[in-house]
Design an enzyme around this catalytic site. Structure first.
Site, PDB file in Angstrom:
ATOM      1  CE  LYS A 288     -40.266 -27.464 -17.181  1.00 12.82           C
ATOM      2  NZ  LYS A 288     -40.835 -26.686 -16.069  1.00 12.82           N
TER       3      LYS A 288
ATOM      4  CG  HIS B 102     -48.084 -23.906 -10.728  1.00 14.48           C
ATOM      5  ND1 HIS B 102     -47.612 -23.583 -11.946  1.00 14.48           N
ATOM      6  CD2 HIS B 102     -47.234 -24.823 -10.236  1.00 14.48           C
ATOM      7  CE1 HIS B 102     -46.524 -24.278 -12.197  1.00 14.48           C
ATOM      8  NE2 HIS B 102     -46.284 -25.042 -11.170  1.00 14.48           N
TER       9      HIS B 102
ATOM     10  CG  ASP C 289     -22.585 -28.305 -18.735  1.00 14.32           C
ATOM     11  OD1 ASP C 289     -23.730 -27.954 -19.074  1.00 14.32           O
ATOM     12  OD2 ASP C 289     -21.676 -28.544 -19.552  1.00 14.32           O
TER      13      ASP C 289
ATOM     14  CD  GLU D  10     -41.933 -24.429 -13.029  1.00 17.05           C
ATOM     15  OE1 GLU D  10     -41.111 -24.567 -13.953  1.00 17.05           O
ATOM     16  OE2 GLU D  10     -42.821 -25.254 -12.789  1.00 17.05           O
TER      17      GLU D  10
END
Ligand code: MEV
Length: 433
Positions: free
Chosen positions: A270, A384, A286, A86
């Site tokens: 998130k 972004h 992991d 991202e």
């Protein structure tokens, strides 16, 4: 010379070519040519190695690997490898680490690396007396568990405690659950605790008269917490037309939204995991385990909420904290096998799993700040878009210098779309023909 002596600032890193960046890293850290090859992807995980890791291997799946700059964790300068697809994540973490370093960087600590192994016991005649029978035999059970892994024992790890829970209400009625608390030192620990749980099964059955069913670790590793805090001096917060107070109070109001509302908290967390996972992946750990633990921990009160907090100190500076389970290791599993993970750990200069977790939780906090600062001021899309525009430019077929030029044009036109990118490329081609 180690990274800590040279620092994590690396001014101008962003503008260097790929090769120059690698040379800068080599100069900044104790990295061998092999480490650089592993980081650059020239000689990362081989197909041969991959073939031994999972089943039915047909290839490798690559991700961009970036380096976040400016981090100071517990007074130590650290360059942070991040594997993530991202745009804005690496830049956001680096920029916020720069603001945080003006306030002394990140203070982080961890609780001991204790994992929980769960043993489910069914068909117990009398739950309260089975519970007490287990507690009476606790020392015997712990002694048995201590013999399972001599290497871990030698390193100072092993069983620490045993807890018994009665699950009163379940779809199959009540049953008993044992929690074996197991210190796994520098490993993630899944194998160690799963083995221990399996080995105790017979003894647990003979003590309780019940039937042992599941024997597996819990990813809600709430005995293995990592915590970070930072202070951003008020003077660092003003930018463009935004005053420092506006930015600070905007960030606090954004956090309050996540603290009070699960819909917002999911997105807020998130954003934290954007940073956390990128380092977890770069170091071969992991990330599903980390994700599961983080979200379960965020819901531990019964209502899903923010993992972080933001407020102000007496001087009016912005202060942030993050607390979450972080079951990461630096030995065993993919961490050991994957050459890029090894080089990533070397770049960070971490010597223990706890130190790694302390860096990761700091990155999570920085990433959270990057998102909140943008959302509370100019919005997320501006930052972004310029990075996204580069991906669109590449997807449209731009190469070399064209990529940056096309990306800038798309942003200036406020149309970051592949059809427009292709159109512009066609125009340029026609002009130069
Ligand atoms: C995007 O990947 C992450 C954010 O949505 C996080 C947030 O909203 O806090 C920007």
């Amino acid at each position: 010379m180690s990274v800590s002596e040279k620092g994590s600032r690396l001014p101008g890193f962003y503008n260097l070519s790929l090769e120059e960046r690698l040379q800068r890293l080599a100069a900044a850290g104790d990295l061998s040519p092999q480490d650089l090859d592993a980081l650059s992807g020239r000689a990362g995980l081989s197909l041969e190695q991959a073939d031994h890791m999972i089943e039915n291997v047909v290839g490798l799946h690559a991700l961009p690997l970036g380096v976040a700059l400016n981090f100071v964790v517990n007074g130590r300068e650290v360059l942070v490898p991040m594997a993530v697809e991202e745009p804005s994540v690496v830049a956001g973490a680096s920029f916020m680490a720069k603001l945080a370093r003006a306030g002394g960087g990140f203070q982080a600590h961890t609780t001991p690396p204790e994992m929980i192994a769960q043993i489910q016991v069914l068909d117990v005649a009398d739950l309260p007396s089975a519970r007490l029978a287990i507690l009476e035999e606790k020392e015997r059970l712990l002694a048995e568990a201590a013999e399972i892994d001599p290497v871990l024992k030698r390193l100072g790890g092993g069983p620490r405690d045993l807890e018994v829970r009665v699950i009163e209400a379940s779809p199959i009625g009540p049953f008993l659950v044992l929690h074996l608390i197991y210190d796994v030192r520098d490993a993630m620990g899944a194998n160690a605790v799963n083995t221990a749980a399996e080995r105790l099964a017979n003894l647990v059955e003979s003590i309780t008269g019940g039937r042992v069913h599941l024997r597996i670790l819990s990813n809600l590793a709430d005995r293995r917490l990592a915590r970070a805090r930072c202070t951003i001096p008020l003077s660092e917060l003003a930018f463009d037309d935004f005053t420092a107070e506006e930015v600070r109070d905007g960030i606090i109001a954004a956090w309050a939204f996540a603290a009070a509302d699960p819909y917002r908290a999911a997105t807020h967390n998130k954003g934290i995991m954007n940073g956390v996972d990128a380092v977890v992946i770069a170091t071969g750990n992991d990330w599903r385990a980390i994700e599961a633990g983080a979200h379960a921990y965020a819901a531990r009160s019964g209502v899903y909420t923010s993992l972080s907090t933001w407020g102000r100190d007496r001087q009016g500076n912005l202060v942030g904290t993050l607390e979450m389970p972080l079951a990461v290791g630096i030995v065993g599993g993919a961490t050991r096998v994957h050459p890029t993970a090894q080089a990533a750990l070397k770049l960070m200069g971490v010597k223990t799993a706890r130190e790694l977790a302390e860096v990761i939780v700091s990155v999570g906090l920085a990433q959270n700040l990057a998102a909140l600062r943008a959302l509370a001021t100019e919005g997320i899309q501006r930052g972004h878009m310029s990075l996204h525009a580069r991906q669109v430019a590449i997807a449209a077929g731009a190469t070399g210098d064209q990529i940056e030029r096309l990306a800038q044009r798309l942003v200036a036109e406020k149309t970051v779309r592949i059809d427009r990118a292709e159109e512009i490329l066609k125009e340029w081609k026609a002009q130069s023909a």
